[in-house]
Motif scaffolding. Structure first.
Motif, short mmCIF file in Angstrom:
data_model
loop_
_atom_site.label_atom_id
_atom_site.label_comp_id
_atom_site.label_asym_id
_atom_site.label_seq_id
_atom_site.Cartn_x
_atom_site.Cartn_y
_atom_site.Cartn_z
N GLY A 131 7.32 -8.40 8.63
CA GLY A 131 7.25 -9.83 8.66
C GLY A 131 8.02 -10.13 7.17
N TYR A 132 8.25 -9.50 5.98
CA TYR A 132 8.85 -9.66 4.85
C TYR A 132 10.43 -10.13 5.28
CZ TYR A 132 5.87 -9.17 0.74
OH TYR A 132 4.94 -9.47 -0.11
N ALA A 133 10.85 -9.08 6.26
CA ALA A 133 12.27 -9.20 6.57
C ALA A 133 12.51 -10.42 7.52
CB ALA A 133 12.60 -7.86 7.40
N ALA A 134 11.52 -10.68 8.33
CA ALA A 134 11.89 -12.04 9.10
C ALA A 134 11.85 -13.27 8.22
CB ALA A 134 10.50 -12.20 9.87
N GLY A 193 5.39 -12.99 -2.95
CA GLY A 193 6.66 -12.52 -2.17
C GLY A 193 7.28 -13.83 -1.57
N GLY A 194 6.34 -14.68 -0.87
CA GLY A 194 7.01 -15.99 -0.40
C GLY A 194 7.64 -17.03 -1.28
N VAL A 205 10.38 -10.43 -5.05
CA VAL A 205 9.99 -9.92 -3.54
C VAL A 205 9.84 -8.50 -3.40
CG1 VAL A 205 11.00 -10.03 -1.30
CG2 VAL A 205 11.51 -11.87 -2.58
N ALA A 206 10.64 -7.66 -4.08
CA ALA A 206 10.45 -6.13 -3.95
C ALA A 206 9.06 -5.70 -4.65
CB ALA A 206 11.49 -5.47 -4.52
N VAL A 207 8.84 -6.24 -5.72
CA VAL A 207 7.49 -5.86 -6.41
C VAL A 207 6.19 -6.22 -5.53
CG1 VAL A 207 6.25 -5.95 -8.59
CG2 VAL A 207 8.50 -5.61 -8.70
N SER A 208 6.41 -7.57 -5.12
CA SER A 208 5.18 -8.04 -4.32
C SER A 208 5.11 -7.26 -3.18
CB SER A 208 5.39 -9.42 -4.00
OG SER A 208 6.47 -9.69 -2.71
#
Length: 403
Positions: free
Chosen positions: A297-300, A238-239, A258-261
């Motif tokens: 966390g992903y959104a940040a 994702g990162g 990113v979405a799949v991760s």
């Protein structure tokens, strides 16, 4: 985190690019670095790293039972009756570290030779890690400290950072995240850095690694589990996907990565951390809260990737980021000793002892950064990469890490 766990990262600014036919990135004519803040750093990542480290510290000090209960003299549930349930979610700071690490390692490895990349990773991880091993071993050897470290033989194995696959006991409780980081570095180096980073190659790397995580889960083959680490791979991936967004703009393929991760990562996190309400567990973690924390966390990190954090330009953020990795290394085991001395020894109330312990560990992290990392990291990097190669990359990003 970066344990670093990866446990943990100073990120260099991206270069405006255009993409040629095979997905390779080319500098835009006349383009320079895109600087967020000053010094080419994405300063908001430094703040996120410290926040993730503080989440993990809250978990270790007040969100679980075990050795920390000996430090408090009672279960943290009794010391923090209103917050211990929230502290129990602090362990998710590790997954957020891994997302940041994926972003930063893709950034710092892009266009870098393999030897330089490997030297940078080793120089970033080992000096503070070695110092933390020595510190914990010496403190636990003091006669008035009730905790005891591992055998001399296992302590020596710990200096390699390969104690887990070697079957040795760990000196640092958090070092399991560094083993995950090392495996990520190895996969990224072999699949992306060695042949040369291009958009197409990074996308393929993410796709194949994602496929291998679910194959590993379905096959129950231990060798595959060790190599592809399905429980944590999605967060690194994702990162990496978010760095592709940062470098190439709003791209459907990158956002798909990113979405799949996230969808896979939240599944593994819930499976590993959730349990039905049970009095034998320290606290009940709601699957909905686990998912929400990961989503935040992903959104940040996505906000950093899309350039929405330019307002977070405070000068103290790089300093906070520099403290994150040494803080992450020493806060757990040495924090037990400080908690016991403050709370049981001096009678400091629980909440004050908690806050003071965090401050003491941050001060120790500053000392490690000032007297160990700043002195020995450049020396080790130059030794491993050679003076010319090191000079060409000096000042680039550091590891994320739980590091």
């Amino acid at each position: 985190m970066r344990p670093g766990a990866g446990f943990l990262a100073a990120a260099r600014g991206a270069v405006p690019v255009r993409v040629n036919g095979d997905g390779a990135s080319l500098p835009e004519p006349g383009g320079g670095r895109v600087r967020e803040g000053s010094g080419g750093r994405l300063r908001a990542l430094d703040g996120l790293r410290l926040l993730a480290a503080l989440m993990v510290a809250a978990y270790h000090y007040g969100g679980r039972d075990g050795d920390v209960s000996r430090a408090w003299g009672a279960s943290p549930r009794h010391e923090f009756p209103h917050l211990s349930a929230a502290f129990a979610y602090g362990c998710l700071g590790v997954q957020i570290f891994f997302v940041i690490s994926g972003f930063v390692i893709c950034m710092s490895g892009w266009g870098r030779p393999l030897r330089s990349f490997a030297a940078s990773r080793a120089a970033r991880l080992y000096p503070a890690y070695w110092a933390a091993i020595v510190l914990v071993t010496l403190v636990f050897a003091l006669p008035w400290v009730t905790y005891r470290t591992v055998s001399a033989s296992d302590t020596l194995v710990n200096l390699t950072m390969l104690q887990q696959p070697a079957g040795a006991e760990r000196v640092l409780g958090v070092c399991w995240t560094l083993w995950a980081e090392v495996r990520f570095y190895a996969l990224f180096a072999l699949c992306v850095v060695l042949p040369g980073a291009t958009r197409r190659r990074v996308v393929l790397f993410c796709a194949v690694w994602t496929l291998m995580t679910v194959i590993t889960t379905a096959s129950h083959v231990e060798f595959l589990r060790v190599v592809f680490m399905p429980e944590y791979a999605s967060f690194f991936i994702g990162g990496v996907g978010l760095y592709l967004v940062h470098r190439f703009g709003n791209d459907a393929v990158a956002w798909g990565i990113v979405a799949v991760s996230f969808l896979l990562g939240q599944h593994y996190a819930v499976a590993g951390l959730w349990h039905p309400p049970n009095p034998h567990y320290f606290s009940y973690r709601s699957p909905y809260v686990i998912i929400a924390v990961l989503a935040l966390g992903y959104a940040a990190v996505a906000a950093v990737a899309t350039g929405r954090t330019g307002w977070a330009n405070w000068r103290w953020l790089p300093f906070a980021g520099a403290l994150t990795y040494p803080f992450y290394l020493v806060h757990e085991h040495l924090g037990w000793v400080v908690i016991g001395a403050l709370h049981r020894g001096l009678g400091v109330p629980s909440y004050a002892a908690f806050a003071l312990t965090v401050l003491v560990m941050l001060a120790l992290a500053w000392a490690l950064h000032r007297w160990v990392e700043r002195r020995f990291t450049p020396v080790l990097r130059r030794s491993l990469a050679g003076d010319a190669a090191s000079a060409g990359v000096r000042g680039r990003g550091a590891a994320a890490g739980p590091h």
